[in-house]
Design an enzyme around this catalytic site. Structure first.
Site, PDB file in Angstrom:
ATOM      1  N   GLY A 114      11.819 -16.261  54.147  1.00  0.00           N
ATOM      2  CA  GLY A 114      11.312 -14.935  54.504  1.00  0.00           C
ATOM      3  C   GLY A 114      12.072 -13.924  53.660  1.00  0.00           C
ATOM      4  O   GLY A 114      13.314 -13.963  53.617  1.00  0.00           O
ATOM      5  N   ALA A 115      11.337 -13.038  52.974  1.00  0.00           N
ATOM      6  CA  ALA A 115      11.976 -12.185  51.968  1.00  0.00           C
ATOM      7  C   ALA A 115      13.235 -11.450  52.470  1.00  0.00           C
ATOM      8  O   ALA A 115      14.306 -11.569  51.851  1.00  0.00           O
ATOM      9  CB  ALA A 115      10.941 -11.211  51.399  1.00  0.00           C
ATOM     10  N   ARG A 165      15.434 -18.104  44.188  1.00  0.00           N
ATOM     11  CA  ARG A 165      13.971 -18.031  44.378  1.00  0.00           C
ATOM     12  C   ARG A 165      13.488 -16.807  43.577  1.00  0.00           C
ATOM     13  O   ARG A 165      14.132 -15.759  43.621  1.00  0.00           O
ATOM     14  CB  ARG A 165      13.580 -17.892  45.859  1.00  0.00           C
ATOM     15  N   ASP A 192       6.247 -10.489  50.051  1.00  0.00           N
ATOM     16  CA  ASP A 192       7.432 -10.909  49.300  1.00  0.00           C
ATOM     17  C   ASP A 192       7.808  -9.894  48.236  1.00  0.00           C
ATOM     18  O   ASP A 192       8.984  -9.728  47.908  1.00  0.00           O
ATOM     19  CB  ASP A 192       7.224 -12.291  48.694  1.00  0.00           C
ATOM     20  N   ASN A 211       2.280 -12.298  48.574  1.00  0.00           N
ATOM     21  CA  ASN A 211       2.758 -12.918  49.812  1.00  0.00           C
ATOM     22  C   ASN A 211       2.349 -14.388  49.805  1.00  0.00           C
ATOM     23  O   ASN A 211       1.694 -14.861  48.871  1.00  0.00           O
ATOM     24  CB  ASN A 211       2.172 -12.184  51.027  1.00  0.00           C
ATOM     25  N   LYS A 212       2.726 -15.096  50.840  1.00  0.00           N
ATOM     26  CA  LYS A 212       2.469 -16.539  50.933  1.00  0.00           C
ATOM     27  C   LYS A 212       1.057 -16.916  50.518  1.00  0.00           C
ATOM     28  O   LYS A 212       0.093 -16.240  50.902  1.00  0.00           O
ATOM     29  CB  LYS A 212       2.735 -16.979  52.385  1.00  0.00           C
TER      30      LYS A 212
END
Ligand code: MRU
Length: 360
Positions: free
Chosen positions: A47-48, A89, A237, A247-248
Site C-alpha cells: 500500500g503506497a 518498488r 499509487d 493504481n492496482k
C-alpha cells in the site's frame, strides 16, 4: 485500528506480514533494514503510504546499525540506504516522497553530530507516520461528504488501514461515511493475482463492521448493469499533475465500466501520492512482477511451465475517467491541475504537521 507497523523505543520495527492474512496474524520484528526492503518487495508491507512509512523507519534502522563515527562513512552509508529503498518498488510515489524527506533532513543538518542526525531522521519518520494518519482522517471526512444516505460502493485492491498509517484512503471514506450513520454496502473486487481485495479488504471490513460482498473482478460490469453500484472508490499509487491515476491492475477496467454505466469513479489519496513533477500518467513506471504470482495460487501451479505470462502490478486510469480525486485538502474536480496548487498542499501539510497548534 489494526496494528500494522510500529517502531519501538528499543530500535525495532514490528510489522504485520500481510502475505499471511487473513488466515494468520504474524508480526515480524527486526532491526535489520534489509528485512524491511524484503518486506516491501515481497508485499509483506504494502500500500503506497505504508510503504513510504516503512521505508522511512527502514532507513532509521539502517543508520542506527552503523557504529562508525566517521562522518564520510556515515554519508556514504546513508546514500546507499536511500538508493536501496528507492529501488525496492518503482511505482508508489509515497516511497520516494519519504526517502526525499529524510534526505532533505540530512542535507540541512549534515554539519551536526552523527548521533543528533540519527535522532532527526527518526523524528522525521515519526512525522511522516503521524501526518499520514491525519491525512487519512481528513480524506475520510472530505470523501464522506460525497456519499448519499444509502450507498453501494465498489472498491478494488486494499486502500485501507492495512495500506496506510491511518484509517486508509478509499476505505477511510467508507469508514467516515459509516460513522456519519450513512447506510453503506461494499462490493469488494477480489483483485487478482495477489487477492488484496479478497484477503485484506474483507478482513478489514469485517473488523470495522462494514457490510460487504466479495466478488470476482470480472463480475463488476454486470453488477453495474443491474443497478447495484452507486459509485466506485479506489486508492492510488501515483497521481500525475493532470489527474491521471496509477493504481492496482484492474483499476482501469473498473473505471471503464463505471464510465459506460455512468457511475461516479472516485480516487482517494493523500497529496504524498501526487507526483507534482510529471505532467501525465504516461511518465509513471509500472512495476512488472514475477509471472509466478499469476501462474501459481497459494503455492500451487495452475498453468503449464511453458505458458508466457504478463504481470504488470498496476495500470493507468486516464483523467477523463476520474470523476473526482479526494485528498486531505479537498475534493478536486476536472480539469485537474495539481502542479498549479502544489504550494497549497505544502502549506496545508505544515498545518497538519503542527495540528496540535492549529486544530480547531
Ligand atoms: O501492490 P500493492 O498491494 O502495494 O498495491 C496497493 C494498491 O494498489 C493501493 O490501491 C494503493 O497503494 C493505495 S493504498 C492507500
Amino acid at each position: 485500528m489494526i496494528d500494522k507497523l510500529t517502531y519501538t523505543d528499543d530500535n525495532e520495527l514490528i510489522f504485520l506480514d500481510q502475505t499471511l492474512l487473513p488466515l494468520k496474524e504474524k508480526y515480524v520484528k527486526t532491526r535489520n533494514y534489509k528485512d524491511v526492503i524484503d518486506a516491501i518487495k515481497g508485499l509483506k508491507v504494502r500500500g503506497a503510504p505504508l510503504i513510504g512509512i516503512a521505508a522511512a523507519y527502514g532507513i532509521v534502522l539502517g543508520v542506527n546499525a552503523l557504529k562508525s563515527d566517521n562522518k564520510k562513512n556515515f554519508e556514504i552509508h546513508l546514500y546507499k540506504l536511500f538508493d536501496e529503498f528507492r529501488k525496492s518498488r518503482p511505482t508508489a510515489k509515497n516511497l520516494f516522497y519519504a526517502v526525499d524527506r529524510l534526505m532533505k533532513i540530512y542535507n540541512e543538518n549534515d554539519d551536526k553530530e552523527i548521533d543528533d542526525i540519527k535522532i532527526m531522521l527518526l523524528d522525521e519518520a515519526d512525522k511522516i507516520y503521524d501526518e499520514d494518519i491525519e491525512m487519512c482522517r481528513r480524506i475520510g471526512i472530505n470523501g464522506a461528504d460525497l456519499m448519499g444516505e444509502k450507498m453501494n460502493i465498489i472498491t478494488h485492491c486494499n486502500a485501507g488501514e492495512l495500506a496506510t498509517g491511518g484509517i486508509g484512503t478509499a476505505l477511510g471514506v467508507i469508514y467516515a461515511a459509516k460513522q456519519q450513520a450513512k447506510d453503506i454496502f461494499v462490493y469488494v473486487d477480489e483483485t487478482r493475482p495477489l487477492l488484496q481485495g479478497a484477503r485484506l479488504t474483507t478482513h478489514e471490513l469485517q473488523k470495522n463492521d462494514i457490510d460487504f460482498d466479495l466478488i470476482i473482478d470480472s463480475m463488476a460490469a454486470n453488477l453495474m448493469k443491474e443497478g447495484m453500484v452507486d459509485c466506485a472508490i479506489i486508492g492510488a499509487d501515483r497521481i500525475a499533475g493532470n489527474g491521471d491515476v496509477v493504481n492496482k491492475v484492474g483499476s482501469y477496467s473498473l473505471a471503464v465500466n463505471c464510465a459506460y454505466h455512468k457511475i461516479p469513479f472516485y480516487v482517494a489519496a493523500p497529496s504524498t501520492t501526487i507526483d507534482f513533477d510529471i505532467e501525465t500518467g504516461e511518465e509513471i513506471v509500472i512495476e512488472e512482477r514475477d509471472p509466478e504470482e499469476v501462474g501459481f495460487i497459494n503455492g500451487n501451479q495452475i498453468v503449464s511451465e511453458s505458458v508466457s505470462i504478463l504481470n504488470p502490478s498496476f495500470d493507468l486510469v486516464p483523467k477523463e475517467l476520474v470523476t473526482a480525486i479526494i485528498t486531505e485538502y479537498k475534493v478536486h474536480y476536472p480539469p485537474y491541475n495539481f502542479k498549479g496548487i502544489r504550494h497549497l498542499f505544502q502549506s496545508y501539510i505544515e498545518t497538519i504537521s503542527h495540528k496540535d497548534e492549529f486544530e480547531e
